[in-house]
Design a protein around this motif. Sequence first.
Motif, short mmCIF file in Angstrom:
data_model
loop_
_atom_site.label_atom_id
_atom_site.label_comp_id
_atom_site.label_asym_id
_atom_site.label_seq_id
_atom_site.Cartn_x
_atom_site.Cartn_y
_atom_site.Cartn_z
N ILE A 81 0.81 -1.21 0.00
CA ILE A 81 0.00 0.00 0.00
C ILE A 81 0.85 1.27 0.00
O ILE A 81 0.36 2.35 -0.31
CB ILE A 81 -0.96 0.05 1.20
CG1 ILE A 81 -0.18 0.21 2.53
CG2 ILE A 81 -1.89 -1.14 1.22
CD1 ILE A 81 -1.07 0.56 3.71
N ARG A 147 -0.70 1.46 -5.55
CA ARG A 147 -0.99 2.28 -4.38
C ARG A 147 0.22 3.07 -3.91
O ARG A 147 1.35 2.61 -3.99
CB ARG A 147 -1.53 1.40 -3.25
CG ARG A 147 -2.87 0.74 -3.59
CD ARG A 147 -3.24 -0.31 -2.56
NE ARG A 147 -4.62 -0.77 -2.69
CZ ARG A 147 -4.99 -1.77 -3.49
NH1 ARG A 147 -4.09 -2.42 -4.22
NH2 ARG A 147 -6.26 -2.13 -3.56
N VAL A 149 1.13 5.93 -0.54
CA VAL A 149 0.69 6.66 0.65
C VAL A 149 1.37 8.02 0.70
O VAL A 149 2.60 8.12 0.68
CB VAL A 149 1.02 5.87 1.93
CG1 VAL A 149 0.90 6.75 3.17
CG2 VAL A 149 0.10 4.67 2.05
N GLY A 166 -4.33 8.04 0.00
CA GLY A 166 -3.93 6.94 -0.85
C GLY A 166 -4.03 7.40 -2.29
O GLY A 166 -5.13 7.52 -2.83
N ASP A 168 -3.96 6.38 -5.47
CA ASP A 168 -4.07 5.02 -5.98
C ASP A 168 -4.53 5.01 -7.44
O ASP A 168 -5.56 5.60 -7.79
CB ASP A 168 -5.05 4.22 -5.12
CG ASP A 168 -4.61 4.18 -3.66
OD1 ASP A 168 -3.39 4.22 -3.41
OD2 ASP A 168 -5.48 4.10 -2.77
N PRO A 194 -1.87 4.24 7.88
CA PRO A 194 -1.58 3.11 7.00
C PRO A 194 -1.47 1.79 7.76
O PRO A 194 -1.91 0.75 7.27
CB PRO A 194 -0.25 3.50 6.35
CG PRO A 194 -0.22 4.98 6.39
CD PRO A 194 -0.90 5.35 7.68
#
Length: 352
Positions: A81, A147, A149, A166, A168, A194
């Motif tokens: 992520i 993804r 952060v 995010g 993404d 996260p």
Amino acid sequence: MKFTTTTLALLAATATSKVAASKLDATDGASEYAEEMIRRRLSTKGGKSSSMSHSTKSGKGNSSKSSKKVQESIDKLGFNIYGDSSIFDPSSSIEVDDNCQYTATVRLQLADADVPFPPVMPGPNGPGSCIFEGTDCNGQSCLNEVRNVYSLSEEFEEVTGFNHVGVDWSPCGHPPLEWFGKPHWNLHIFRVTPEERLNARCPDGMADPFICDFPPFEQPTPEGRAFFVWGKDTNDAVANVPDTFTAATDTAVPGEAVHSWNHNLSLPVAEWFNPQLIMGLYDGGIRFWEPMFPYEFVSGNTTNFYGRTGIEYVSQTIQELPSEYSLSYDPSDGFTTLMMKGHAKGCEIENE
């Protein structure tokens, strides 16, 4: 940047902005709120504040994480992520006026970002490169999101409740494919860290590699069941989302939530251009607030702008949710700017 009772800026726009706490003149509840917020942040050595740097081009804003963090994400969710948000040259700002109203911005270079596209887009003769078994997008299926952060400042979170974005990228889009099945951006603005997201998963109940199985299937673990626990009021309406929103149980994405939106605003995918607002439901709360928009909105040589005002939420208990937002794209520099306005968290105006 000076802090006055006219506009109390909690977050400076440059790394050289300095203020002195003595310049504050709190005359009402909102000013006292802002004064306290600033006081928490200022170093008073020599009567001056430390430099308030809130450009996220360095420090907290860079989201390149340690291999240990990345591996934990892969082990728990099956994907990373964290990514590296520095490729978007991100920055953010936050201001609160003396009526407790905040203006928050997030600025990202999306147009020229190095993100993958499927070699063959889906078409009438088949799925193209958009298959579960594919590895054409950064070594993973193009159906999975890429993804990243982007961590927001403490000031930003204290005012808005948002911890990180995010950033993404969906190379193939995602279900419902008839609405969202083309390359697009998902700006998941999370109200949790996260690390907390890593626990939102369905370890023993996946419908496919990317979606948790959904009712009537019963998730066997507490974290899996939490996707389908939503906060409701006495009228059995989901709280803290607009009354036009409908939750889709087949959109429970690990690391995210069940997605809820106004299905009546969803156009056939070929016609989709303007941003659509999505909200994430998990374990009785709101996990994220998300503008979602196709690639073509934030690319090319045309200036694009979308704005929405007067957003209201059912039985609202999270006062800081945005009441309006806009998304703009400037082709001269390729930057996309998200602007949100709402009531600052914990801020109250005292009656005279």
